[in-house]
Design a protein around this motif. Sequence first.
Motif, PDB file in Angstrom:
ATOM      1  N   ASN A 126       7.411  11.408  -5.473  1.00 33.42           N
ATOM      2  CA  ASN A 126       6.831  10.999  -4.191  1.00 33.42           C
ATOM      3  C   ASN A 126       7.082   9.508  -4.018  1.00 33.42           C
ATOM      4  O   ASN A 126       6.356   8.681  -4.559  1.00 33.42           O
ATOM      5  CB  ASN A 126       5.334  11.306  -4.161  1.00 33.42           C
ATOM      6  CG  ASN A 126       4.682  10.859  -2.860  1.00 33.42           C
ATOM      7  OD1 ASN A 126       5.347  10.393  -1.932  1.00 33.42           O
ATOM      8  ND2 ASN A 126       3.370  11.007  -2.779  1.00 33.42           N
ATOM      9  N   ASN A 209      -4.831   8.345  -0.739  1.00 31.28           N
ATOM     10  CA  ASN A 209      -6.060   8.973  -0.250  1.00 31.28           C
ATOM     11  C   ASN A 209      -6.967   7.997   0.492  1.00 31.28           C
ATOM     12  O   ASN A 209      -7.492   8.300   1.548  1.00 31.28           O
ATOM     13  CB  ASN A 209      -6.836   9.601  -1.411  1.00 31.28           C
ATOM     14  CG  ASN A 209      -6.163  10.847  -1.955  1.00 31.28           C
ATOM     15  OD1 ASN A 209      -5.509  11.578  -1.217  1.00 31.28           O
ATOM     16  ND2 ASN A 209      -6.322  11.090  -3.247  1.00 31.28           N
ATOM     17  N   ARG A 215      -7.241  12.081   5.156  1.00 35.93           N
ATOM     18  CA  ARG A 215      -7.318  12.586   3.782  1.00 35.93           C
ATOM     19  C   ARG A 215      -8.660  12.199   3.155  1.00 35.93           C
ATOM     20  O   ARG A 215      -9.305  13.006   2.482  1.00 35.93           O
ATOM     21  CB  ARG A 215      -6.165  12.024   2.932  1.00 35.93           C
ATOM     22  CG  ARG A 215      -4.801  12.602   3.257  1.00 35.93           C
ATOM     23  CD  ARG A 215      -3.718  11.991   2.368  1.00 35.93           C
ATOM     24  NE  ARG A 215      -3.834  12.422   0.980  1.00 35.93           N
ATOM     25  CZ  ARG A 215      -3.183  13.460   0.454  1.00 35.93           C
ATOM     26  NH1 ARG A 215      -2.376  14.190   1.205  1.00 35.93           N
ATOM     27  NH2 ARG A 215      -3.328  13.765  -0.827  1.00 35.93           N
ATOM     28  N   ASP A 278      -8.088  11.706  -8.502  1.00 34.02           N
ATOM     29  CA  ASP A 278      -6.748  11.431  -7.979  1.00 34.02           C
ATOM     30  C   ASP A 278      -6.018  10.437  -8.880  1.00 34.02           C
ATOM     31  O   ASP A 278      -4.993   9.877  -8.505  1.00 34.02           O
ATOM     32  CB  ASP A 278      -6.796  10.927  -6.535  1.00 34.02           C
ATOM     33  CG  ASP A 278      -7.542   9.614  -6.356  1.00 34.02           C
ATOM     34  OD1 ASP A 278      -8.027   9.054  -7.368  1.00 34.02           O
ATOM     35  OD2 ASP A 278      -7.640   9.133  -5.214  1.00 34.02           O
ATOM     36  N   ARG A 297      -4.347  15.354  -5.292  1.00 29.36           N
ATOM     37  CA  ARG A 297      -3.053  14.793  -4.926  1.00 29.36           C
ATOM     38  C   ARG A 297      -2.097  15.937  -4.636  1.00 29.36           C
ATOM     39  O   ARG A 297      -2.366  17.089  -5.002  1.00 29.36           O
ATOM     40  CB  ARG A 297      -2.491  13.931  -6.083  1.00 29.36           C
ATOM     41  CG  ARG A 297      -3.163  12.584  -6.210  1.00 29.36           C
ATOM     42  CD  ARG A 297      -2.818  11.901  -7.517  1.00 29.36           C
ATOM     43  NE  ARG A 297      -1.392  11.795  -7.749  1.00 29.36           N
ATOM     44  CZ  ARG A 297      -0.857  11.302  -8.871  1.00 29.36           C
ATOM     45  NH1 ARG A 297      -1.655  10.879  -9.851  1.00 29.36           N
ATOM     46  NH2 ARG A 297       0.429  11.219  -9.025  1.00 29.36           N
ATOM     47  N   ASP A 298      -0.968  15.623  -3.995  1.00 28.60           N
ATOM     48  CA  ASP A 298       0.017  16.647  -3.682  1.00 28.60           C
ATOM     49  C   ASP A 298       1.019  16.850  -4.808  1.00 28.60           C
ATOM     50  O   ASP A 298       1.690  17.882  -4.876  1.00 28.60           O
ATOM     51  CB  ASP A 298       0.752  16.287  -2.392  1.00 28.60           C
ATOM     52  CG  ASP A 298      -0.195  16.165  -1.210  1.00 28.60           C
ATOM     53  OD1 ASP A 298      -1.135  16.984  -1.111  1.00 28.60           O
ATOM     54  OD2 ASP A 298      -0.009  15.243  -0.391  1.00 28.60           O
ATOM     55  N   GLN A 299       1.154  15.833  -5.671  1.00 22.86           N
ATOM     56  CA  GLN A 299       2.038  15.920  -6.828  1.00 22.86           C
ATOM     57  C   GLN A 299       1.344  15.290  -8.024  1.00 22.86           C
ATOM     58  O   GLN A 299       0.369  14.564  -7.877  1.00 22.86           O
ATOM     59  CB  GLN A 299       3.377  15.185  -6.599  1.00 22.86           C
ATOM     60  CG  GLN A 299       4.135  15.589  -5.352  1.00 22.86           C
ATOM     61  CD  GLN A 299       3.795  14.725  -4.151  1.00 22.86           C
ATOM     62  OE1 GLN A 299       3.051  13.758  -4.272  1.00 22.86           O
ATOM     63  NE2 GLN A 299       4.351  15.068  -3.004  1.00 22.86           N
ATOM     64  N   GLY A 315      -4.437  18.709  -3.464  1.00 26.58           N
ATOM     65  CA  GLY A 315      -4.160  17.877  -2.311  1.00 26.58           C
ATOM     66  C   GLY A 315      -5.419  17.231  -1.771  1.00 26.58           C
ATOM     67  O   GLY A 315      -6.323  16.853  -2.529  1.00 26.58           O
ATOM     68  N   ASP A 317      -7.128  18.705   1.086  1.00 25.94           N
ATOM     69  CA  ASP A 317      -7.762  19.678   1.966  1.00 25.94           C
ATOM     70  C   ASP A 317      -9.096  20.095   1.370  1.00 25.94           C
ATOM     71  O   ASP A 317      -9.154  20.565   0.234  1.00 25.94           O
ATOM     72  CB  ASP A 317      -6.849  20.894   2.137  1.00 25.94           C
ATOM     73  CG  ASP A 317      -7.425  21.919   3.096  1.00 25.94           C
ATOM     74  OD1 ASP A 317      -8.341  22.663   2.683  1.00 25.94           O
ATOM     75  OD2 ASP A 317      -6.966  21.973   4.242  1.00 25.94           O
TER      76      ASP A 317
END
Length: 357
Positions: A126, A209, A215, A278, A297-299, A315, A317
């Motif tokens: 990322n 974030n 987010r 995170d 986190r997304d990754q 993530g 959400d």
Amino acid sequence: MKKIITVIGARPQFIKASVVSQALKQLSSIKEIIVHTGQHFDENMSNIFFNELNIPKPDYQLNINGKSHGKMTGEMLASIEDIILQEQPDALMVYGDTNSTLAGALAAAKLHVPVIHIEAGLRSFNMKMPEEINRILTDQISAILFCPTQTAIDNLQAEGFTDKEILIELSGDVMQDSAMYFKQFVKQPQIENLPANNFILATLHRAENTDNIQRLQQIVHALNTIHKTIAPVVLPLHPRTRNVLAKENIPLEVCVIEPVGYLEMIWLLDHCQLVLTDSGGVQKEAFFFKKPCVTMRDQTEWVELIEVGANQLAGADSKVIIDAVNNMLNRTISDPNELYGGGKASANIAQFISQHI
């Protein structure tokens, strides 16, 4: 006697340096000079670590903080360059992926001083993360890369590092060394009405974030809901996150405490039910203390924790975060294959350095 300059500046680096410095002290052939950039300047996130972890007081204190990425990195680079010219070291050692890491590596590389990078080869893939840029650039200009996992070595090989004149070593993870050693010195934080073993430990500080209000709102909603419906959430709140929440008037309805020292943090890790974070480092620390983890986190750089089922990405959400907590809450975590080296990383690193600089 060989001379190494070690550059540190942020909380995780203090913890990593504590055990590596101890290992280096046992070698009469190496003198270590510590440079503290001052990147973390809050008392609870800087000086306390030197006091608690018996890290030698820095030989140089730069006090560079509270500025943009470019200004901080530039000022650090210039100051570290001056120190290198004065000390004439045989190598310069950096940890992780902060602005201090990149500044130290750049200053040394431009003066043809070999760079040693501990925690090399990690990738989140990322490029919006400043840490990803720092770690990629630092690896590219280093002479010795200490990789905590085989995944990190695989990343370097995929990027063509096998064709470079560079030393790559699977060292294990020094964070596990720290967790194992300092567990005997833990301190219980003073938190009113904290259940003994029935709480969720959360951390929230990463820019992706906190700088994205949508987010942040989703994450805070999830934390509030989990606190009310699943288990109490204990959140040592980073000063920057606290400021953003206040500015945006986002209500946080969990057990908020001030940032804690490392010894208090590992008490919380040892006594919680689950970790919700995170942070890259806290994901691993959860594993070291055999606690399931949900990562907001997304990754993640620590893909092996996902693969063994110790960690789940959620993530930002709120529904996904809440569902992940319910899914992971009672999961049993074990480490039969010593995924991160079993606590021998610092000794491996010190020995390798003594043989190759």
